[in-house]
Design a protein around this motif. Sequence first.
Motif, mmCIF file in Angstrom:
data_model
loop_
_atom_site.group_PDB
_atom_site.id
_atom_site.type_symbol
_atom_site.label_atom_id
_atom_site.label_comp_id
_atom_site.label_asym_id
_atom_site.label_seq_id
_atom_site.Cartn_x
_atom_site.Cartn_y
_atom_site.Cartn_z
ATOM 1 N N SER A 1 -0.717 5.030 -1.866
ATOM 2 C CA SER A 1 0.683 5.006 -1.417
ATOM 3 C C SER A 1 1.388 6.297 -1.804
ATOM 4 O O SER A 1 2.131 6.884 -1.006
ATOM 5 C CB SER A 1 1.445 3.832 -2.046
ATOM 6 O OG SER A 1 1.008 2.608 -1.550
ATOM 7 N N GLN A 2 1.166 6.730 -3.030
ATOM 8 C CA GLN A 2 1.815 7.952 -3.511
ATOM 9 C C GLN A 2 1.361 9.167 -2.708
ATOM 10 O O GLN A 2 2.183 10.016 -2.334
ATOM 11 C CB GLN A 2 1.530 8.146 -4.999
ATOM 12 C CG GLN A 2 2.166 7.081 -5.862
ATOM 13 C CD GLN A 2 1.600 7.040 -7.269
ATOM 14 O OE1 GLN A 2 0.789 7.868 -7.655
ATOM 15 N NE2 GLN A 2 2.036 6.057 -8.047
ATOM 16 N N SER A 3 0.075 9.251 -2.418
ATOM 17 C CA SER A 3 -0.444 10.371 -1.629
ATOM 18 C C SER A 3 0.094 10.336 -0.201
ATOM 19 O O SER A 3 0.466 11.370 0.354
ATOM 20 C CB SER A 3 -1.967 10.346 -1.598
ATOM 21 O OG SER A 3 -2.478 10.564 -2.885
ATOM 22 N N LEU A 4 0.135 9.155 0.376
ATOM 23 C CA LEU A 4 0.648 8.990 1.732
ATOM 24 C C LEU A 4 2.111 9.411 1.807
ATOM 25 O O LEU A 4 2.515 10.168 2.692
ATOM 26 C CB LEU A 4 0.484 7.526 2.154
ATOM 27 C CG LEU A 4 0.790 7.150 3.581
ATOM 28 C CD1 LEU A 4 -0.123 7.870 4.549
ATOM 29 C CD2 LEU A 4 0.633 5.644 3.746
ATOM 30 N N SER A 5 2.888 8.954 0.845
ATOM 31 C CA SER A 5 4.297 9.295 0.809
ATOM 32 C C SER A 5 4.514 10.793 0.596
ATOM 33 O O SER A 5 5.339 11.416 1.268
ATOM 34 C CB SER A 5 4.989 8.498 -0.304
ATOM 35 O OG SER A 5 6.370 8.710 -0.267
ATOM 36 N N GLY A 6 3.762 11.367 -0.306
ATOM 37 C CA GLY A 6 3.889 12.796 -0.575
ATOM 38 C C GLY A 6 3.516 13.646 0.628
ATOM 39 O O GLY A 6 4.212 14.614 0.968
ATOM 40 N N ALA A 7 2.421 13.295 1.297
ATOM 41 C CA ALA A 7 1.984 14.051 2.473
ATOM 42 C C ALA A 7 3.012 13.945 3.602
ATOM 43 O O ALA A 7 3.329 14.948 4.260
ATOM 44 C CB ALA A 7 0.620 13.558 2.946
ATOM 45 N N ALA A 8 3.550 12.747 3.814
ATOM 46 C CA ALA A 8 4.544 12.568 4.875
ATOM 47 C C ALA A 8 5.827 13.331 4.551
ATOM 48 O O ALA A 8 6.432 13.949 5.440
ATOM 49 C CB ALA A 8 4.834 11.081 5.078
ATOM 50 N N ALA A 9 6.244 13.311 3.300
ATOM 51 C CA ALA A 9 7.444 14.061 2.905
ATOM 52 C C ALA A 9 7.229 15.563 3.088
ATOM 53 O O ALA A 9 8.134 16.272 3.550
ATOM 54 C CB ALA A 9 7.811 13.740 1.460
ATOM 55 N N ASP A 10 6.048 16.046 2.746
ATOM 56 C CA ASP A 10 5.729 17.466 2.953
ATOM 57 C C ASP A 10 5.810 17.824 4.438
ATOM 58 O O ASP A 10 6.350 18.876 4.796
ATOM 59 C CB ASP A 10 4.331 17.799 2.431
ATOM 60 C CG ASP A 10 4.243 17.778 0.912
ATOM 61 O OD1 ASP A 10 5.295 17.767 0.236
ATOM 62 O OD2 ASP A 10 3.096 17.767 0.405
ATOM 63 N N GLN A 11 5.271 16.969 5.285
ATOM 64 C CA GLN A 11 5.299 17.244 6.722
ATOM 65 C C GLN A 11 6.728 17.235 7.249
ATOM 66 O O GLN A 11 7.089 18.073 8.077
ATOM 67 C CB GLN A 11 4.441 16.235 7.483
ATOM 68 C CG GLN A 11 2.966 16.340 7.172
ATOM 69 C CD GLN A 11 2.432 17.754 7.245
ATOM 70 O OE1 GLN A 11 2.624 18.452 8.219
ATOM 71 N NE2 GLN A 11 1.770 18.196 6.192
ATOM 72 N N ARG A 12 7.553 16.301 6.774
ATOM 73 C CA ARG A 12 8.962 16.302 7.197
ATOM 74 C C ARG A 12 9.659 17.576 6.728
ATOM 75 O O ARG A 12 10.485 18.137 7.446
ATOM 76 C CB ARG A 12 9.696 15.059 6.684
ATOM 77 C CG ARG A 12 9.456 13.839 7.541
ATOM 78 C CD ARG A 12 10.412 12.708 7.222
ATOM 79 N NE ARG A 12 10.415 12.346 5.823
ATOM 80 C CZ ARG A 12 9.508 11.568 5.241
ATOM 81 N NH1 ARG A 12 8.514 11.060 5.952
ATOM 82 N NH2 ARG A 12 9.589 11.278 3.962
#
Length: 176
Positions: A96-107
């Motif tokens: 979950s943490q990795s998914l959230s971090g990657a999505a935030a980076d992309q945004r």
Amino acid sequence: MPHFTKLAFACAFSIFGLAAIAQDTVGALSDPEIAHIVGTALKEEIATADLASKTTTDPTIRVFAQATSRAASRAHRTVDDMLTTRDLQATDDPLSQSLSGAAADQRGQLTRLTDAAFDKAYANNEMLYDQMVIGILDVTLSPSAKGGRLKAALETCRAFFKLQLAGTEALARRLK
């Protein structure tokens, strides 16, 4: 190299890292962790769709992004209802943490773009994201889920992401 192409490469790199984490967790996740992962995936989908609906100048993309946000919110409520019914609390985990971090980076990368560059990057990013989430659902979450209601909620979420993938593929083709 155009900025949206760099963004697509960055997204693909993030996906490979997340896929490795997902593969390592097969069978090791509890139902509350699985619920948190799928909830995180949906929240990130909503956040990116909301960004797109505010940023794009293309009416087709705005309508798509707004529909995405509404549909992801409904799917997220399905997961929340399942948790409430089973009296479970979603549990955070590394995926979950990795998914959230990657999505935030992309945004963060998307916020640097405007007009056609934003639209292309948004469509390509969403296409990769949807493919990644479907893969995580198929390879890790669904096989690890124990509860019948959770499995049903995961199927609902998978159907949502499959529809999203078809929509983002159509957007990407339109924007080429």
